[in-house]
Design a protein around this motif. Structure first.
Motif, PDB file in Angstrom:
ATOM      1  N   SER A 151       0.916  -1.385  -0.009  1.00 58.38           N
ATOM      2  CA  SER A 151      -0.012  -0.237  -0.168  1.00 58.38           C
ATOM      3  C   SER A 151       0.789   0.953   0.067  1.00 58.38           C
ATOM      4  CB  SER A 151      -0.648  -0.326   1.414  1.00 58.38           C
ATOM      5  OG  SER A 151      -1.442   1.102   1.453  1.00 58.38           O
ATOM      6  N   ARG A 152       0.393   2.321  -0.461  1.00 58.93           N
ATOM      7  CA  ARG A 152       1.003   3.795  -1.142  1.00 58.93           C
ATOM      8  C   ARG A 152       1.429   3.903   0.807  1.00 58.93           C
ATOM      9  NH1 ARG A 152       2.063   7.767  -4.410  1.00 58.93           N
ATOM     10  NH2 ARG A 152       1.058   6.701  -6.127  1.00 58.93           N
ATOM     11  N   LEU A 209       6.562 -11.512   6.407  1.00 59.00           N
ATOM     12  CA  LEU A 209       6.868 -10.739   4.035  1.00 59.00           C
ATOM     13  C   LEU A 209       7.703 -12.313   3.341  1.00 59.00           C
ATOM     14  CD1 LEU A 209       8.388  -7.338   5.278  1.00 59.00           C
ATOM     15  CD2 LEU A 209       6.230  -8.328   4.382  1.00 59.00           C
ATOM     16  N   GLY A 210       8.604 -12.854   4.066  1.00 65.29           N
ATOM     17  CA  GLY A 210       9.066 -13.933   3.121  1.00 65.29           C
ATOM     18  C   GLY A 210       8.414 -14.785   2.594  1.00 65.29           C
ATOM     19  N   GLU A 211       6.876 -15.259   3.480  1.00 65.61           N
ATOM     20  CA  GLU A 211       6.150 -16.245   2.844  1.00 65.61           C
ATOM     21  C   GLU A 211       5.448 -15.593   1.417  1.00 65.61           C
ATOM     22  OE1 GLU A 211       3.118 -16.435   6.245  1.00 65.61           O
ATOM     23  OE2 GLU A 211       5.224 -17.689   7.763  1.00 65.61           O
ATOM     24  N   ARG A 212       5.287 -14.278   1.064  1.00 63.37           N
ATOM     25  CA  ARG A 212       5.068 -13.925  -0.026  1.00 63.37           C
ATOM     26  C   ARG A 212       5.709 -12.903  -0.734  1.00 63.37           C
ATOM     27  NH1 ARG A 212      -0.694 -12.436   2.221  1.00 63.37           N
ATOM     28  NH2 ARG A 212      -1.457 -11.627  -0.199  1.00 63.37           N
ATOM     29  N   ASN A 213       6.866 -13.436  -0.894  1.00 66.75           N
ATOM     30  CA  ASN A 213       8.338 -12.419  -1.767  1.00 66.75           C
ATOM     31  C   ASN A 213       8.043 -12.265  -3.143  1.00 66.75           C
ATOM     32  OD1 ASN A 213      10.998 -11.645  -1.693  1.00 66.75           O
ATOM     33  ND2 ASN A 213      11.783 -13.510  -2.500  1.00 66.75           N
ATOM     34  N   ILE A 255       7.617  -8.297  -4.718  1.00 69.41           N
ATOM     35  CA  ILE A 255       9.260  -8.031  -5.676  1.00 69.41           C
ATOM     36  C   ILE A 255       8.043  -7.136  -6.532  1.00 69.41           C
ATOM     37  CG2 ILE A 255      10.464  -9.014  -7.439  1.00 69.41           C
ATOM     38  CD1 ILE A 255      11.634 -10.740  -5.215  1.00 69.41           C
ATOM     39  N   ARG A 256       6.909  -8.223  -7.192  1.00 69.37           N
ATOM     40  CA  ARG A 256       6.684  -7.061  -8.423  1.00 69.37           C
ATOM     41  C   ARG A 256       5.541  -6.198  -7.981  1.00 69.37           C
ATOM     42  NH1 ARG A 256       5.853 -13.336  -8.666  1.00 69.37           N
ATOM     43  NH2 ARG A 256       2.868 -12.815  -7.883  1.00 69.37           N
ATOM     44  N   ASP A 257       5.019  -6.462  -6.897  1.00 70.11           N
ATOM     45  CA  ASP A 257       4.708  -4.705  -6.421  1.00 70.11           C
ATOM     46  C   ASP A 257       5.447  -3.820  -5.870  1.00 70.11           C
ATOM     47  OD1 ASP A 257       1.739  -3.887  -5.274  1.00 70.11           O
ATOM     48  OD2 ASP A 257       3.157  -2.929  -3.968  1.00 70.11           O
ATOM     49  N   PRO A 258       4.672  -1.980  -6.749  1.00 66.80           N
ATOM     50  CA  PRO A 258       5.943  -1.030  -7.246  1.00 66.80           C
ATOM     51  C   PRO A 258       5.866  -0.873  -5.722  1.00 66.80           C
ATOM     52  CG  PRO A 258       3.265  -0.914  -7.196  1.00 66.80           C
ATOM     53  CD  PRO A 258       3.550  -2.360  -7.225  1.00 66.80           C
ATOM     54  N   PHE A 259       4.865  -0.781  -4.284  1.00 66.13           N
ATOM     55  CA  PHE A 259       5.692   0.365  -3.012  1.00 66.13           C
ATOM     56  C   PHE A 259       6.064  -1.346  -2.487  1.00 66.13           C
ATOM     57  CE2 PHE A 259       1.601   1.204  -4.450  1.00 66.13           C
ATOM     58  CZ  PHE A 259       1.277   3.419  -4.555  1.00 66.13           C
ATOM     59  N   GLY A 260       5.980  -2.939  -2.199  1.00 64.23           N
ATOM     60  CA  GLY A 260       6.518  -3.511  -1.392  1.00 64.23           C
ATOM     61  C   GLY A 260       8.177  -4.312  -1.919  1.00 64.23           C
ATOM     62  N   HIS A 261       8.352  -3.745  -3.398  1.00 67.90           N
ATOM     63  CA  HIS A 261       9.550  -3.939  -3.476  1.00 67.90           C
ATOM     64  C   HIS A 261      10.439  -2.878  -3.120  1.00 67.90           C
ATOM     65  CE1 HIS A 261      10.010  -0.651  -7.245  1.00 67.90           C
ATOM     66  NE2 HIS A 261      10.719  -0.235  -6.930  1.00 67.90           N
ATOM     67  N   HIS A 262      10.292  -1.891  -2.001  1.00 65.63           N
ATOM     68  CA  HIS A 262      11.064  -0.906  -1.364  1.00 65.63           C
ATOM     69  C   HIS A 262      10.674  -1.726   0.150  1.00 65.63           C
ATOM     70  CE1 HIS A 262      11.023   2.070  -4.790  1.00 65.63           C
ATOM     71  NE2 HIS A 262      10.088   2.038  -4.945  1.00 65.63           N
ATOM     72  N   VAL A 263       9.739  -2.093   0.572  1.00 64.25           N
ATOM     73  CA  VAL A 263       9.732  -2.419   1.570  1.00 64.25           C
ATOM     74  C   VAL A 263      11.069  -4.087   1.907  1.00 64.25           C
ATOM     75  CG1 VAL A 263       8.627  -3.915   3.213  1.00 64.25           C
ATOM     76  CG2 VAL A 263       7.299  -2.137   2.044  1.00 64.25           C
ATOM     77  N   ALA A 264      10.677  -4.451   0.520  1.00 58.85           N
ATOM     78  CA  ALA A 264      11.835  -5.933   0.592  1.00 58.85           C
ATOM     79  C   ALA A 264      12.449  -5.414   0.418  1.00 58.85           C
ATOM     80  CB  ALA A 264      11.438  -6.762  -1.194  1.00 58.85           C
ATOM     81  N   ARG A 265      13.381  -4.772   0.155  1.00 52.98           N
ATOM     82  CA  ARG A 265      14.575  -3.625  -0.069  1.00 52.98           C
ATOM     83  C   ARG A 265      14.965  -3.652   0.858  1.00 52.98           C
ATOM     84  NH1 ARG A 265      15.804   0.634  -4.052  1.00 52.98           N
ATOM     85  NH2 ARG A 265      14.575   1.940  -2.763  1.00 52.98           N
ATOM     86  N   ASN A 266      14.314  -2.680   1.719  1.00 57.29           N
ATOM     87  CA  ASN A 266      14.715  -2.104   3.044  1.00 57.29           C
ATOM     88  C   ASN A 266      14.635  -3.624   4.105  1.00 57.29           C
ATOM     89  OD1 ASN A 266      14.937   0.166   5.060  1.00 57.29           O
ATOM     90  ND2 ASN A 266      12.826   0.111   5.723  1.00 57.29           N
TER      91      ASN A 266
END
Length: 638
Positions: A560-561, A586-590, A594-605
């Motif tokens: 989510s934005r 978060l790792g259960e739905r990695n 990664i495909r989400d425009p906001f989620g991939h920033h969180v995954a990197r953080n």
């Protein structure tokens, strides 16, 4: 519904979110200039400067400047080639400055070109416009060019590179007759001062006066800069005015002297600047700048405004000042006077003019705005106590009248001064009909956020005078969270910064996971969770109790934005154990993240790839981060 006895206001009404009041003339929006990929070479001959009052810019010249601007934007940020290109283009601008400035598209391009300009070329362009200064300043396109030129000064004044260039040109004997930028600004101020009423009263000229006041004072206000950027996208202009911080820069002593001389012009025709809509904006700007740079003169100007308003014919209802609070133009000026006034002046204004009339002002569609600014300016218990005593009984009625800003300002004053906090919270519970029975108090957060009374929010048909029903937990948990209003969010943020926010925290803890997720994903509601994370009154244990409800919602938050921003804030303050829990969920739905425009920033953080593939290295990395955070925290505490 309203405030006061239930019998006076029928049940079943929500609180209006509050009306909006226009804020005066704004700069006209202008379309962004078009771009071309390839610049064509400069014309072999410069067109002769226009001799008439309305110079014409040929389509060929316009096309040249369009291509030149495009080439400058694509050129590397530094290097001799770029510098040479800038000087060549601005040399052509100098020859056609007036025609460019008064052409709609040309004005847009000239403003952007000035952003690339070094000091000397800027002075040459300014000098080319100076013989027609009055015409340019009052032209609907030319005014923005003058503003843009003035707004380059923070970048250019005192720049070492520019000083070296100036010294070098002086040694070479070049531009001996060219005025310095300081002389050009002071010359502009002198011309404005000679015909002050005209420039301040002109729709376009007043923008030049307001920008000039900022430059002379060495302070740029973001609200004015945003207004000047009329051609930008809405997203670029959305910064809330209360969060905008002025930008200060060094100016010569002559500028501050000139600022005082220019501001003295307001005293000669104070009645005009109080009553004329356009001219009043200039006086408001002067008060803001003087408050920061010349506070004594600001106080003198405020005394002149109050003195004039107080000397008008008295009304039967009290001070003549109250009549001006009902007028759109003068009330805006009084708002600024209140915001820059010292505590002693505020105390005097209350005792001499406002006391006994606060509830009437709060109910008025215009006067409630200066009342809000008055409440925003209160910093002492001596003033807040009588104000609270007079205004607090009308709290529900003010909400019902659609003026929640007054309530927010009063709650904010209680937070800032640190008194009457328990009293105002109790009054809010009563206003939203969740004070009695006590079981209803746990529902206060959804009610405050949505600005709805209990029976309206839950759709109950309670008869007037009937005993209020107990709170039904099943009903509350089954309902989706209502829309979070901006005013409701501000109210909750203030309450969470009270010395004892336990009731609000208990209500937040009673929300279900999906309800708290909705709050975090809301543009306004996400700031409520920011307050939970940052308020010094919220203990670590209380914070964990609220946030544990989000367990199982982390992926939805991350995608989510606004929720992703909340999750980042939670992560930054989390201990190693909590970080492991978040990363595992978060790792259960990695792949989804990664495909989400906001989620991939969180995954990197979160360093999710490292967590999934090299857990031990991830733990060492997070442990080192935690140590650095603790060390920094101890340093700041010392």
């Amino acid at each position: 519904m309203g405030l006061g006895p239930r019998s006076c206001h029928p049940a079943g009404r929500g609180f209006p979110a509050g009306g909006k009041r226009g804020r005066g003339a704004k700069g006209s929006g202008r379309p962004a200039s078009s771009r071309q990929r390839q610049p064509c070479p400069p014309p072999e001959r410069r067109s002769e400067p226009a001799t008439d009052a309305h110079p014409h810019l040929s389509s060929e010249a316009l096309e040249y400047f369009r291509r030149a601007l495009s080439a400058l934007k694509e050129a590397p940020e530094a290097g001799e080639e770029r510098e040479l290109m800038v000087h060549n283009v601005l040399k052509e601008v100098e020859a056609q400055a007036l025609a460019l400035a008064t052409n709609r598209t040309g004005s847009e391009m000239l403003q952007e070109l000035l952003g690339f300009s070094p000091l000397k070329p800027l002075c040459r362009v300014w000098a080319a416009l100076r013989p027609n200064l009055r015409f340019v300043a009052c032209h609907r396109c030319g005014v923005h060019v003058l503003q843009s030129a003035l707004l380059q000064l923070p970048r250019l004044l005192g720049s070492p590179a520019e000083e070296e260039e100036e010294e070098e040109e002086e040694e070479n004997g070049k531009d001996g007759s060219l005025e310095t930028v300081e002389e050009l600004v002071l010359g502009l101020a002198a011309e404005v001062c000679d015909d002050f009423l005209f420039y301040c009263g002109d729709t376009h000229g007043s923008f030049v006066v307001r920008t000039l006041l900022q430059v002379l004072g060495g302070t740029l206000l973001d609200s004015e800069r945003a207004r000047h950027r009329g051609s930008q996208s809405p997203e670029a202009q959305r910064a809330p005015s209360r969060e905008c911080k002025p930008t200060d820069f060094e100016v010569p002593e002559t500028f501050l002297n000139c600022l005082q001389d220019l501001s003295s012009c307001f005293l000669k025709d104070i009645a005009v600047f109080i009553t004329d809509k356009i001219s009043s904006f200039c006086l408001q700007m002067a008060l803001q700048i003087l408050h920061r740079k010349l506070p004594q003169f600001c106080a003198h100007l405020c005394s002149a405004v109050i003195g004039y308003l107080s000397s008008r014919n008295s009304s039967a209802d009290g001070s003549p000042l109250l009549l001006f609070l009902h007028d759109q133009t003068s009330s805006r000026l009084l708002e600024q006077v209140l915001l820059v006034s010292e505590p002693a002046r505020l105390q005097s204004l209350f005792e001499d003019h406002f006391q006994g009339h606060l509830q009437t002002l709060a109910a008025h569609p215009i006067a409630n705005f200066p009342l809000q600014r008055f409440l925003d300016a209160i910093t002492t218990t001596e003033l807040l106590s009588p104000v609270f005593e007079e205004l607090s009984p009308a709290l529900e009625a003010v909400l019902a009248q659609g003026h929640p800003g007054v309530v927010i300002a009063l709650v904010g004053a209680c937070r800032r001064v640190g008194t009457h906090q328990a009293q105002v919270l109790q009054l809010l519970l009563e206003a939203f009909h969740c004070a009695e029975p006590a079981s209803r108090q746990v529902a206060c957060v959804p009610l405050f956020a949505a600005l709805m009374a209990y029976e309206v929010y839950y759709g109950l048909a309670e008869e007037e005078g009937a005993v209020p029903a107990e709170h039904q937990v099943e009903m509350a948990t089954a309902r989706d969270l209502g829309e979070v209003t901006v005013v409701g969010s501000l109210l909750l943020q203030h309450l969470l910064h009270f010395s004892s926010p336990s009731l609000v925290l208990r209500s937040l803890g009673a929300l279900t996971g999906p309800q708290l997720l909705t709050l975090a994903q809301s543009p306004a509601g996400s700031h409520v969770l920011d307050a939970v994370l940052t308020s010094p009154a919220v203990t670590r244990k209380q914070r964990r109790r609220v946030l544990k409800t989000l367990k199982g919602q982390y992926v939805a938050l991350a995608c989510s934005r606004h929720g992703s921003r909340v999750l980042d804030a939670i992560w930054n303050g989390a201990a190693l154990g909590a970080r492991k829990e978040i990363a595992a969920e978060l790792g259960e739905r990695n792949q989804e993240l990664i495909r989400d425009p906001f989620g991939h920033h969180v995954a990197r953080n979160v360093a999710l790839t490292t967590f999934l593939k090299r857990r031990e290295a991830w733990e060492q990395q997070q442990g080192a981060v935690a140590k650095r955070r603790r060390a920094l925290s101890s340093i700041l505490e010392d």
